[in-house]
Design a protein around this motif. Structure first.
Motif, PDB file in Angstrom:
ATOM      1  N   ILE A 256       2.585   2.279  -8.445  1.00 30.86           N
ATOM      2  CA  ILE A 256       2.139   3.674  -8.442  1.00 30.86           C
ATOM      3  C   ILE A 256       0.858   3.822  -7.625  1.00 30.86           C
ATOM      4  O   ILE A 256      -0.046   2.995  -7.723  1.00 30.86           O
ATOM      5  CB  ILE A 256       1.889   4.151  -9.890  1.00 30.86           C
ATOM      6  CG1 ILE A 256       3.172   4.029 -10.711  1.00 30.86           C
ATOM      7  CG2 ILE A 256       1.393   5.594  -9.906  1.00 30.86           C
ATOM      8  CD1 ILE A 256       3.031   4.379 -12.158  1.00 30.86           C
ATOM      9  N   CYS A 257       0.809   4.880  -6.808  1.00 27.00           N
ATOM     10  CA  CYS A 257      -0.427   5.174  -6.078  1.00 27.00           C
ATOM     11  C   CYS A 257      -1.314   6.049  -6.957  1.00 27.00           C
ATOM     12  O   CYS A 257      -0.866   7.055  -7.493  1.00 27.00           O
ATOM     13  CB  CYS A 257      -0.155   5.901  -4.773  1.00 27.00           C
ATOM     14  SG  CYS A 257      -1.667   6.548  -4.021  1.00 27.00           S
ATOM     15  N   HIS A 258      -2.550   5.662  -7.041  1.00 28.21           N
ATOM     16  CA  HIS A 258      -3.457   6.327  -7.956  1.00 28.21           C
ATOM     17  C   HIS A 258      -3.978   7.657  -7.407  1.00 28.21           C
ATOM     18  O   HIS A 258      -4.567   8.442  -8.132  1.00 28.21           O
ATOM     19  CB  HIS A 258      -4.599   5.357  -8.225  1.00 28.21           C
ATOM     20  CG  HIS A 258      -5.629   5.896  -9.121  1.00 28.21           C
ATOM     21  ND1 HIS A 258      -5.334   6.291 -10.403  1.00 28.21           N
ATOM     22  CD2 HIS A 258      -6.939   6.128  -8.938  1.00 28.21           C
ATOM     23  CE1 HIS A 258      -6.424   6.733 -10.960  1.00 28.21           C
ATOM     24  NE2 HIS A 258      -7.420   6.664 -10.099  1.00 28.21           N
ATOM     25  N   TYR A 259      -3.793   7.902  -6.134  1.00 30.10           N
ATOM     26  CA  TYR A 259      -4.299   9.160  -5.569  1.00 30.10           C
ATOM     27  C   TYR A 259      -3.254  10.254  -5.475  1.00 30.10           C
ATOM     28  O   TYR A 259      -3.552  11.412  -5.652  1.00 30.10           O
ATOM     29  CB  TYR A 259      -4.936   8.921  -4.200  1.00 30.10           C
ATOM     30  CG  TYR A 259      -6.256   8.240  -4.337  1.00 30.10           C
ATOM     31  CD1 TYR A 259      -7.370   8.958  -4.752  1.00 30.10           C
ATOM     32  CD2 TYR A 259      -6.387   6.883  -4.133  1.00 30.10           C
ATOM     33  CE1 TYR A 259      -8.583   8.342  -4.947  1.00 30.10           C
ATOM     34  CE2 TYR A 259      -7.602   6.247  -4.324  1.00 30.10           C
ATOM     35  CZ  TYR A 259      -8.703   6.988  -4.723  1.00 30.10           C
ATOM     36  OH  TYR A 259      -9.888   6.373  -4.927  1.00 30.10           O
ATOM     37  N   CYS A 260      -2.004   9.872  -5.132  1.00 28.93           N
ATOM     38  CA  CYS A 260      -1.017  10.931  -4.955  1.00 28.93           C
ATOM     39  C   CYS A 260       0.145  10.807  -5.931  1.00 28.93           C
ATOM     40  O   CYS A 260       1.024  11.655  -5.963  1.00 28.93           O
ATOM     41  CB  CYS A 260      -0.505  10.931  -3.517  1.00 28.93           C
ATOM     42  SG  CYS A 260       0.537   9.534  -3.130  1.00 28.93           S
ATOM     43  N   GLY A 261       0.160   9.747  -6.720  1.00 29.78           N
ATOM     44  CA  GLY A 261       1.206   9.610  -7.711  1.00 29.78           C
ATOM     45  C   GLY A 261       2.524   9.061  -7.179  1.00 29.78           C
ATOM     46  O   GLY A 261       3.492   8.903  -7.929  1.00 29.78           O
TER      47      GLY A 261
ATOM     48  N   THR B  41       0.821  -1.224   0.000  1.00 33.56           N
ATOM     49  CA  THR B  41       0.000   0.000   0.000  1.00 33.56           C
ATOM     50  C   THR B  41       0.850   1.268   0.000  1.00 33.56           C
ATOM     51  O   THR B  41       2.016   1.255   0.381  1.00 33.56           O
ATOM     52  CB  THR B  41      -0.908   0.052   1.247  1.00 33.56           C
ATOM     53  OG1 THR B  41      -0.108  -0.178   2.396  1.00 33.56           O
ATOM     54  CG2 THR B  41      -1.998  -0.980   1.178  1.00 33.56           C
ATOM     55  N   CYS B  42       0.207   2.365  -0.409  1.00 29.51           N
ATOM     56  CA  CYS B  42       0.874   3.664  -0.451  1.00 29.51           C
ATOM     57  C   CYS B  42       1.091   4.177   0.958  1.00 29.51           C
ATOM     58  O   CYS B  42       0.180   4.160   1.785  1.00 29.51           O
ATOM     59  CB  CYS B  42       0.035   4.662  -1.244  1.00 29.51           C
ATOM     60  SG  CYS B  42       0.686   6.335  -1.168  1.00 29.51           S
ATOM     61  N   LYS B  43       2.313   4.695   1.229  1.00 31.72           N
ATOM     62  CA  LYS B  43       2.596   5.189   2.575  1.00 31.72           C
ATOM     63  C   LYS B  43       1.840   6.483   2.880  1.00 31.72           C
ATOM     64  O   LYS B  43       1.641   6.834   4.026  1.00 31.72           O
ATOM     65  CB  LYS B  43       4.098   5.389   2.757  1.00 31.72           C
ATOM     66  CG  LYS B  43       4.644   6.418   1.795  1.00 31.72           C
ATOM     67  CD  LYS B  43       6.096   6.757   2.093  1.00 31.72           C
ATOM     68  CE  LYS B  43       6.477   7.876   1.152  1.00 31.72           C
ATOM     69  NZ  LYS B  43       7.646   8.541   1.261  1.00 31.72           N
ATOM     70  N   ASN B  44       1.393   7.187   1.826  1.00 30.17           N
ATOM     71  CA  ASN B  44       0.646   8.427   2.070  1.00 30.17           C
ATOM     72  C   ASN B  44      -0.854   8.196   2.197  1.00 30.17           C
ATOM     73  O   ASN B  44      -1.537   8.897   2.919  1.00 30.17           O
ATOM     74  CB  ASN B  44       0.843   9.419   0.928  1.00 30.17           C
ATOM     75  CG  ASN B  44       2.299   9.704   0.661  1.00 30.17           C
ATOM     76  OD1 ASN B  44       3.076   9.843   1.594  1.00 30.17           O
ATOM     77  ND2 ASN B  44       2.676   9.749  -0.595  1.00 30.17           N
ATOM     78  N   CYS B  45      -1.381   7.252   1.433  1.00 30.46           N
ATOM     79  CA  CYS B  45      -2.839   7.169   1.282  1.00 30.46           C
ATOM     80  C   CYS B  45      -3.444   5.856   1.764  1.00 30.46           C
ATOM     81  O   CYS B  45      -4.672   5.693   1.708  1.00 30.46           O
ATOM     82  CB  CYS B  45      -3.244   7.365  -0.168  1.00 30.46           C
ATOM     83  SG  CYS B  45      -2.460   8.765  -0.941  1.00 30.46           S
ATOM     84  N   SER B  46      -2.664   4.901   2.169  1.00 29.11           N
ATOM     85  CA  SER B  46      -3.147   3.586   2.598  1.00 29.11           C
ATOM     86  C   SER B  46      -4.070   2.902   1.598  1.00 29.11           C
ATOM     87  O   SER B  46      -4.970   2.196   1.992  1.00 29.11           O
ATOM     88  CB  SER B  46      -3.897   3.623   3.929  1.00 29.11           C
ATOM     89  OG  SER B  46      -3.474   4.629   4.736  1.00 29.11           O
TER      90      SER B  46
HETATM   91 ZN    ZN Z   1      -0.755   7.749  -2.288  1.00 32.17          ZN
END
Ligand code: ZN
Ligand code: ADP
Ligand code: ZN
Length: 754
Positions: A484-489, A462-467
């Motif tokens: 790639i995280c789809h919310y913060c890139g 998972t993304c460390k910024n957005c879980s």
């Molecule tokens: Zn993210």
């Protein structure tokens, strides 16, 4: 006499109010809301339009005003409240007024007088198969068209264009190649795919109950609101089996007895003969049912019954919210959390929002019902914007809540059970079969195919910024892969990825499929018959219904499937439900993953023990101790909500901030990247100048979760802002300042899926 009209399906350049003269012979029948044919543009091509205003005089130079050609319907096709809605919907969902008219006046109405349609058909199946195998066709659209026709047989050209998003020219070019033929035929000749019989079975469907106290309170409260004519919105929050349907039916009956109309929306997937019979059995002939299996002619009949007030209860999926009801008093959204109330193609409207907009205009009431309300709706109820009504008990005293049992798959694998079916679940299944009972296994796989889980501990990456789960993308230029995280890139090269739980660097693609599971079941329970319901097995029209009927008739003891099976079905003999791969539901790349998982598990659990027999629900997970699964096991919606709303607040996600998504798609990858960067600089500059009170944040460009779709590459941007109108403001600027041909963008101010 003059009138101003909106062109049905207008593009931005033609989305204006145009004035026409009404010729003498049409004056008596032309009203605001009339459907007309008008000459348009230099060539005077015929366009379909709706009259929005009628005036005696025209204050300009009347020499250039053309006459309307004809009236396409003797009575108006839109009511005054719908006319009022057009502008509001187009503002809110960034579409043209002509788009809204198209939603309100479906093609069955426009075509009614001329029900001849163009059908597409393969010249020969063999030839089509041969061409597909030879890989001679270069166009993805051509391949899709042939595959669709092979699969479904002859269909209308319109259906073909809508189903696979191809153009008329692409279909025509296949005709030129001699692979398909196009023939004009009357659509009246079409056999209905699903005839809803008028003789509704007696018993269950017509039985009326003495309402429980909770049900009575809810009914009375809502009826009071309807009488007050003050656009109240109610959130009917009732556990599965608490008798919400009974509440809807009672208030609907009251409303129609007083001459009002009701729009009763259900998710498309629940528009099964079961539900339809139920509602028709109770409300009788005053029902119109709009479902996707109607032919144009049947659809027109239903629509006409609604317009004339013959039908007073309109049952349908999200498009039902646009029905031309007479004296609308009530709008019901059953399973209000369901994703199908949001349209996923242009115009991307939300039926829930439109229901509220219609309520504001008409003063009708809105009832949102769910066992697992969307976080946004529950938040609105907590804040006092909606009135919360609760049903805490199952309606039938003999129906007990199922026992929900978490199963730790790490241990099960050690015990040698494999990763599909745990030993406790297998045992419970054996017991069920020996008692002639049935089992449902739920395996949700939507959107996981590109996410990774740790091979050692089963955790999603998972993304460390957005879980949210990060998705795997191939970088074709240098042959590497990235997450790639789809919310913060946020991006991590795949070779650098480490599991945040156990530090392992071994990952695998998440999950197994329904077909694999089916094969496995055959080896474990060779004597049991299995039915499978997923996207593949329900491709053909009617397949969904057939599977349900077979299972209801007990022709099989096991039903396996994706989220399709979790909703609204009522099989009294199901005593065991298995939720497989519960972790994977959480591994979806959407910020709604937890919400969806909680809803799905609750709905699935609601399938067990609906009759007299208590049910058991097994939830298989690699980390059964995680809070969300614990909440699901105890069916504790409020605990789930508290945790979820905290996460949304921390990460400034809806309902705290509005989210907008812009997708740019082009067939050439190099050009796409170049233009995406141009849009990015524009956005950054533009948003940099905005008042801080709008709280803009911008992320991207980043590749979409599904990077390649129908021969195009896609990059997205995510914007956060204080509310939807701030987001819409940005969309409007982009629409005005970028050439749509060079920068084909789609806009969504309520993105649901990652
Ligand atoms: Zn993210
Ligand atoms: P929900 O929509 O809340 O999941 P349903 O409306 O499907 O629940 O109701 C569950 C079951 O309870 C149905 O079989 C329904 O016929 C029955 N039921 C509803 N209300 C009553 C009542 N007041 N008394 C007895 N049975 C009821
Ligand atoms: Zn791990």
């Amino acid at each position: 006499m003059y009138c101003s009209v909106i062109l049905r399906g207008a593009i931005r350049q033609t989305d204006n109010l145009y004035t026409y003269r009404v010729p003498e012979e049409l004056r008596a029948d032309t009203y605001a809301g009339s459907l007309v044919s008008v000459p348009f543009g230099k060539g005077d091509s015929k366009k379909t339009a709706v009259v929005v205003d009628v005036m005696e005089e025209f204050n300009g130079d009347a020499r250039y005003i053309k006459d309307i050609d004809s009236l396409l319907s003797k009575t108006p096709v839109l009511n005054p409240d719908q006319l009022e809605l057009i502008e509001k919907v187009s503002e809110r969902f960034n579409c043209t007024r002509g788009d809204v008219v198209e939603l309100m006046v479906p093609s069955c109405v426009v075509n009614h007088r001329n029900p001849v349609e163009l059908f597409a058909e393969l010249v020969s199946r063999e030839k089509a198969e041969e061409v597909l195998q030879s890989e001679k066709l270069r166009s993805a659209a051509h391949i899709n068209i042939l595959e669709y026709l092979l699969e479904r047989g002859k269909c209308t050209k319109k259906e073909l264009m809508a189903s696979i998003s191809c153009s008329s020219a692409q279909i025509n070019s296949l005709e030129k190649k001699g692979l398909i033929t196009l023939v004009k035929e009357s659509s009246d000749a079409e056999e209905p795919q699903l005839a809803i019989s008028n003789d509704i079975p007696e018993g269950k469907f017509t039985e009326e109950y003495d309402l429980s106290d909770e049900q009575k309170d809810a009914v009375n409260e809502i009826l009071k609101g309807i009488d007050s004519k003050k656009d109240n919105t109610y959130l009917l929050f009732g556990i599965t089996g608490s008798g919400k349907t009974e509440v809807y039916l009672n208030i609907a009956k009251k409303v129609i007895s007083e001459g009002g109309s009701v729009i009763y929306m259900v998710p498309e997937i629940s528009l099964t003969p079961q539900t339809i019979n139920w509602i028709k059995g109770r409300l009788g002939d005053s029902c119109a049912v709009l479902h996707s299996r109607l032919t144009d002619k049947q659809r027109y009949e239903q629509w006409n019954n609604i317009r004339t007030g013959k039908a007073r209860v309109i049952v349908g999926p999200r498009s039902g919210v646009f029905a031309p009801t007479v004296n609308l008093r009530l709008i019901i959204l059953d399973e209000e959390h369901d994703g199908s109330y949001k349209a996923e193609s242009h115009p991307r409207y939300s039926a829930r929002d439109i229901a509220r907009m219609r309520a504001k205009i008409t003063g009708c009431s809105v009832v949102l019902g769910s066992a697992t309300p969307s976080v946004e709706s529950f938040y609105a109820a907590q804040a006092g914007a909606y009135k919360l009504l609760e049903l805490k008990n199952r309606a039938r005293s003999e129906a007990t809540l199922p026992e929900i049992i978490p199963v730790d798959m790490k241990e099960q694998i050690k015990l040698g059970s494999g990763d599909m079916l745990s030993l406790p679940l297998r045992q419970a299944m054996s017991v069920a079969f020996s008692e002639n009972k049935q089992v449902i296994l739920l395996l949700n796989r939507r959107g996981f195919s590109r996410t990774l889980v740790c091979e050692d501990c089963g955790e999603p990456y998972t993304c460390k910024n957005c879980s949210v789960a990060m998705t795997l993308h191939n970088n074709r230029r240098n042959g590497t892969q990235s997450l790639i995280c789809h919310y913060c890139g946020y991006t991590v090269p795949s070779y650098e990825a480490r599991c945040s739980f156990c530090n392992s660097n071994h990952f695998k693609k998440a999950g197994f499929g329904t077909q694999q599971l089916e094969e496995f079941l055959h080896s474990v329970f060779p004597h049991e018959k299995v039915l499978r319901m997923d996207q593949d097995s329900t491709m053909t029209p009617g397949a969904h219904k057939e599977i349900i009927e077979k299972f209801a008739a007990k022709e099989a003891s096991i039903l396996i499937g994706t989220q399709m099976i979790a909703k609204g079905l009522d099989f009294p003999d199901v005593t065991v439900v298995g939720v497989l791969g519960a972790d994977l539901m959480l591994a979806s790349s959407s910020f709604k993953a937890s919400e969806r998982a909680f809803q799905l598990i609750t709905q699935a659990a609601g399938r067990a023990g609906r009759g007299e027999h208590p049910g058991k629900v097994f939830i298989q997970s690699f980390r059964p101790e995680q809070p969300l699964l614990q909440f699901a096991c105890t069916q504790n919606y409020r605990a789930f909500y508290e945790q979820e709303i905290e996460y949304r607040q921390k990460l400034k996600l809806p309902p705290y901030k509005a989210l907008g998504e812009i997708v740019l798609s082009l067939s050439d990858e190099e050009t796409l990247i170049k233009r995406a960067n141009e849009v990015a600089s524009y956005l950054k500059a533009f948003l940099g100048f905005q008042d801080p009170k709008y709280q803009f944040e911008i992320y991207g460009p980043m590749p979409c979760v599904i990077y390649e779709l129908r021969g195009r590459y896609r990059m997205s941007f995510v914007i956060k802002a204080v509310n939807k109108s701030a987001i819409n403001g940005v969309f409007k600027r982009l629409i005005a300042d970028f050439d749509h041909m060079k920068y084909p963008m789609s806009f969504d101010n309520d993105p649901q899926d990652g």
